[in-house]
Design a protein around this motif. Structure first.
Motif, PDB file in Angstrom:
ATOM      1  N   ASN A 233      61.641-117.477  19.184  1.00  0.00           N
ATOM      2  CA  ASN A 233      61.159-118.549  18.250  1.00  0.00           C
ATOM      3  C   ASN A 233      61.149-119.981  19.323  1.00  0.00           C
ATOM      4  O   ASN A 233      62.100-120.300  20.054  1.00  0.00           O
TER       5      ASN A 233
ATOM      6  N   THR B 128      60.058-122.381  12.006  1.00  0.00           N
ATOM      7  CA  THR B 128      61.490-122.102  12.032  1.00  0.00           C
ATOM      8  C   THR B 128      62.310-122.707  12.832  1.00  0.00           C
ATOM      9  O   THR B 128      61.915-122.826  14.030  1.00  0.00           O
TER      10      THR B 128
ATOM     11  N   SER C 213      65.633-122.678  14.972  1.00  0.00           N
ATOM     12  CA  SER C 213      66.656-122.089  15.452  1.00  0.00           C
ATOM     13  C   SER C 213      67.619-122.362  16.660  1.00  0.00           C
ATOM     14  O   SER C 213      68.134-121.556  17.329  1.00  0.00           O
TER      15      SER C 213
ATOM     16  N   ALA D  35      70.931-120.750  15.747  1.00  0.00           N
ATOM     17  CA  ALA D  35      70.922-119.640  15.116  1.00  0.00           C
ATOM     18  C   ALA D  35      72.038-118.859  15.518  1.00  0.00           C
ATOM     19  O   ALA D  35      72.690-119.087  16.564  1.00  0.00           O
TER      20      ALA D  35
ATOM     21  N   ALA E  38      66.204-112.941  13.819  1.00  0.00           N
ATOM     22  CA  ALA E  38      66.534-114.185  13.288  1.00  0.00           C
ATOM     23  C   ALA E  38      65.374-114.644  12.835  1.00  0.00           C
ATOM     24  O   ALA E  38      65.384-115.699  11.608  1.00  0.00           O
TER      25      ALA E  38
ATOM     26  N   ALA F  20      64.783-116.173   8.704  1.00  0.00           N
ATOM     27  CA  ALA F  20      64.743-117.618   8.614  1.00  0.00           C
ATOM     28  C   ALA F  20      64.003-118.145   7.559  1.00  0.00           C
ATOM     29  O   ALA F  20      62.752-117.735   7.326  1.00  0.00           O
TER      30      ALA F  20
END
Length: 511
Positions: A77, A357, A359, A362, A385, A389
């Motif tokens: 991401n 998202t 992250s 994360a 992830a 998310a």
């Protein structure tokens, strides 16, 4: 003397109405509010927020973020940020990498940037530079795009990139729309030159005043907006590739960023109104509600920075705008799509907002970092992830990315108000003695007051504010007049939801 008693139960569920005189507003609306939204039909204080990617941004040390975009590459991401001086960065986790490759010019205003995702690849236009894309490492010029040509707006549709309001060595062509050859899945197009072996093309949308401002997909069509004209383009293949038709000669959009797709319908801030449209039919959602509030406060010099962002996770549209005297967006309407309800919130002079998202915090994928008990850990093997998310609304301003709707405790001034209630008998004087505020658990303390006036043009005479502290719900407050008003506010970290207010009053004489 004994007076008739009257209990008025307020259950406003349709948001705030500001444009209609308060004594004419129905019981389903509030008439004032600050930092309040209407999810699930009830008035709630906006939730908390936090600075995101602080470690990565500290390394990048950006000056003035004007534009941002969320993208995923190889299950990673990223957030791309673009500064006023032409510097661009990719952010992932705690890392920032400069990606501009000296291709971007300095710009002054957020509205000058335009971006879109084609096959997940970010495509970017600044209105000054050649069109470019991010290859996962740095910004790269799009193949076959004309040298030294620029476009003020771009869109993506049917594996094609569309460029609008184009300038090149021959001059400026505000009505020109160009589209690329179709891109193979997972790639970018390799040609902009129309030919027998590709699908590239162009058209002049010149039968309406002003430049082509933007385009947004709408089901099987791409809808192009000018200020007072709307066109639809449909893919037909063959030699023609796209068929264009004028859909409206009297309506359009206000800015390059004041249209968003809310799932088969466009939400549009146009000149003088706020509407929903399917490309043919229009429904005003601003008339007699919030359009005068918006246009009465909108700064006339910086209005082009107004933008709309659809927060998919909350089914809300943020209409951010600079109020008079401001350059960046310091105020917003928040439109709840499901409830057809407007809220109002303050903004910290933001340049833009994006949905994506987050992250930067994360969880680790390493076995040893998993603190959960084996029998209780329901995380699927090999889970991404990104896939797990939830999208967040992110504000960008100065050197900050700010995630919204978090559980972080933030002090936010917030209020709701319902003014000039006449209990169905505007000719009679009312004496209010008690309020019953219905609030969900966790509201903390609300400051409540009641006011009255004899005519809608008089000043409201307010009672002293009374602190209503959880779990209490009864407020003894007094006011007398023909038109009754009530307010509840807070200035704390508590996020509250008020579901209704009951007002106990006596109906007295006529003078």
């Amino acid at each position: 003397m004994s007076y008739p008693k009257k209990l008025l139960r307020l259950r406003p569920t349709k948001g705030i109405v500001s444009d209609t005189p308060s004594h004419e507003v129905g019981p389903e609306f509030y008439t004032a509010g600050q930092n309040v939204i209407f999810r699930n039909g009830f008035a709630s204080r906006v939730r908390g927020f936090r600075s995101a990617y602080t470690t990565a941004l500290a390394a990048a040390a950006p000056g003035d973020i004007l534009h941002t975009l969320n993208a995923q590459f190889n299950d990673t991401n990223y957030w791309l940020i673009f500064e006023a001086d032409g510097t661009a960065w990719s952010l992932t986790g705690t890392t920032a990498v400069e990606i501009d490759a000296l291709l971007l010019s300095a710009v002054t205003q957020p509205w000058q940037y335009s971006s879109a995702l084609l096959n997940g690849v970010p495509i970017v236009a600044s209105g000054l530079d050649e069109l470019m894309y991010w290859d996962g490492t740095e910004m790269v010029l799009l193949p076959d795009w004309e040298t030294d040509a620029s476009a003020k707006s771009i869109a993506v549709f049917k594996y094609h990139i569309f460029a609008m309001d184009v300038s090149n060595a021959a001059g400026s062509f505000p009505n020109l729309v160009m589209w690329s050859d179709a891109a193979e899945p997972g790639t970018i197009p390799d040609s902009w030159t129309p030919g027998a072996g590709n699908e590239a093309g162009s058209v002049e949308l010149a039968d309406g005043p002003g430049p082509v401002l933007c385009a947004r997909p709408l089901r099987d069509n791409l809808i192009f907006y000018k200020r007072s004209t709307v066109y639809g383009a449909q893919y037909v293949g063959g030699n023609q590739k796209y068929s264009f038709q004028k859909l409206s000669a009297s309506h359009g959009t206000l800015t390059r960023h004041s249209v968003c797709d809310i799932g088969g319908t466009h939400f549009v801030v146009e000149q003088g109104d706020i509407v929903l449209t399917d490309g043919t039919n229009r429904q005003s959602v601003g008339q007699a509600r919030m359009k005068d509030f918006l246009f009465g406060q909108l700064d006339q010099d910086s209005y082009e920075n107004l933008f709309c962002t659809f927060n998919r996770a909350k089914n809300e549209v943020l209409v951010a705008f600079p109020s008079a005297g401001s350059t960046r967006c310091n105020l917003a309407l928040v439109y709840d799509v499901a409830n057809d309800a407007f809220g109002i919130r303050d903004l910290p002079d933001i340049a833009c907002a994006a949905v994506g998202t987050i992250s930067d915090t994360a969880p680790s994928d390493f076995w040893d970092d998993d603190s959960g008990a084996w029998d209780d850990d329901d995380t699927p093997w090999g889970s991404s992830a990104i896939a797990a998310a939830t999208e967040s609304l992110v504000f960008a301003y100065d050197d900050v990315l700010e995630e919204q709707d978090t559980s972080d405790a933030q002090t936010v001034p917030a209020s709701i108000g319902k003014y000039d209630l006449h209990f169905g008998e505007p000719e009679r004087v009312k004496f209010v003695r008690r309020l019953h505020v219905r609030a969900k658990e966790g509201f903390g303390t609300l400051l409540v007051r009641v006011g009255a006036r004899m005519t809608p043009t008089d000043d409201i005479t307010w009672s002293d504010e009374v602190a209503l502290t959880e779990p209490e719900q009864i407020v003894n407050a007094f006011a007398q007049g023909r038109y009754i008003s009530v307010e509840a506010r807070s200035n704390s970290t508590r996020v509250w939801t008020v579901t209704g207010i009951d007002i106990e009053a006596e109906l007295r004489g006529y003078h």
